[in-house]
Write a protein that holds these residues in place. Structure first.
Motif, short mmCIF file in Angstrom:
data_model
loop_
_atom_site.label_atom_id
_atom_site.label_comp_id
_atom_site.label_asym_id
_atom_site.label_seq_id
_atom_site.Cartn_x
_atom_site.Cartn_y
_atom_site.Cartn_z
N UNK A 173 0.77 -1.15 -0.16
CA UNK A 173 -0.08 0.09 0.16
C UNK A 173 0.74 1.24 0.02
N UNK A 174 1.96 1.40 0.85
CA UNK A 174 2.55 2.50 1.01
C UNK A 174 3.46 2.60 -0.51
N UNK A 175 4.02 1.50 -0.95
CA UNK A 175 4.81 1.72 -2.28
C UNK A 175 3.78 2.06 -3.47
N UNK A 176 2.55 1.78 -3.43
CA UNK A 176 1.51 2.36 -4.41
C UNK A 176 1.16 3.59 -4.33
N UNK A 177 1.11 3.93 -2.87
CA UNK A 177 1.04 5.46 -2.66
C UNK A 177 2.11 6.38 -3.12
N UNK A 178 3.32 5.88 -2.83
CA UNK A 178 4.33 6.74 -3.33
C UNK A 178 4.45 6.47 -4.65
N UNK A 179 4.12 5.84 -5.44
CA UNK A 179 3.91 5.62 -7.00
C UNK A 179 3.07 6.69 -7.43
N UNK A 180 1.89 6.72 -6.98
CA UNK A 180 0.90 7.79 -7.61
C UNK A 180 1.15 9.08 -7.00
N UNK A 181 1.90 9.47 -6.03
CA UNK A 181 2.15 10.82 -5.62
C UNK A 181 2.72 11.80 -6.68
N UNK A 182 3.70 11.30 -7.32
CA UNK A 182 4.37 12.25 -8.41
C UNK A 182 3.25 12.69 -9.49
N UNK A 183 2.53 11.72 -9.97
CA UNK A 183 1.40 11.93 -11.09
C UNK A 183 0.47 13.00 -10.66
N UNK A 184 0.01 12.81 -9.34
CA UNK A 184 -0.82 13.86 -8.69
C UNK A 184 -0.52 15.17 -8.56
N UNK A 185 0.99 15.20 -8.19
CA UNK A 185 1.83 16.73 -8.20
C UNK A 185 1.81 17.32 -9.48
#
Length: 210
Positions: A173-185
């Protein structure tokens, strides 16, 4: 009258002689034992102690009896022969005084043991013993301990597996969250980086009219 009394005395004498002879026969064989009942556990040994006295060399015979079976154990005569049945050949120890030792007890050995002493004249006398065989208690406790230990180890392995799965799930879950954060930014900052050109309006000083 005296003749009748003479025969009466003779009859009494014969009766006494016969009685004494029967008592002699009855007392010619004696079997003494200090213990009649035994309680043992599986794989233990038991010693049936007897002290046989007899006129001449006696013949000793042991027999096993129970509700399920009846079988001979062995017959021996001091200095003459020893005959132990095949079922007991490796577990029975014969003694000259009539005693018998039985080793490596089993549950089916529980029952009634009879010793028969026969003198050279053919007279015999019996004596009996009771044997109770219990299951080994420490083996049951050991089995329960091993079973409880196995269950405890299994429970510990299950708990460890659940803990590892939980840790792995949190990491995913933490890895997927970190992976999605740059796209959102990037999506959020994109309008700020590319702002549309706004025309600059110049305000000129116009003369004031009175």
């Amino acid at each position: 009258m005296w003749h009748f009394r003479l025969w009466d005395v003779q009859d009494v004498a014969v009766f006494l002689i016969v009685t004494l002879y029967m008592c002699h026969l009855a007392g010619a064989i004696s079997i003494h034992s200090s213990q009649k009942s035994f309680t043992r556990s599986v794989q233990e040994d038991v010693f049936f102690s007897v002290d046989v006295t007899c006129d001449g060399i006696p013949t000793i015979q042991w027999t096993f009896m129970s509700a399920a079976a009846s079988r001979p154990i062995g017959t021996w005569q001091l200095g003459v022969y020893t005959n132990i049945t095949q079922d007991y050949s490796s577990r029975v120890q014969a003694y000259s005084n009539g005693s018998m030792g039985l080793s490596d007890l089993r549950l089916q050995d529980a029952g009634y043991y009879v010793v028969t002493v026969t003198d050279p004249g053919g007279s015999s006398k019996d004596d009996g013993f009771v044997l109770k065989v219990n299951e080994v208690l420490y083996e049951d406790l050991q089995y329960l301990f091993i079973s409880a230990l196995a269950l405890a180890c299994l429970a510990a392995l299950l708990m460890l597996g659940m803990w590892l799965l939980n840790k792995a799930y949190k990491r995913i879950v933490a890895w997927r969250h970190r992976k999605q954060m740059p796209e959102n930014d990037a999506t959020e900052l994109h309008p700020l980086d590319e702002q549309p050109d706004v025309p600059c309006i110049r305000h000129e000083n116009t003369p004031q009219t009175n």
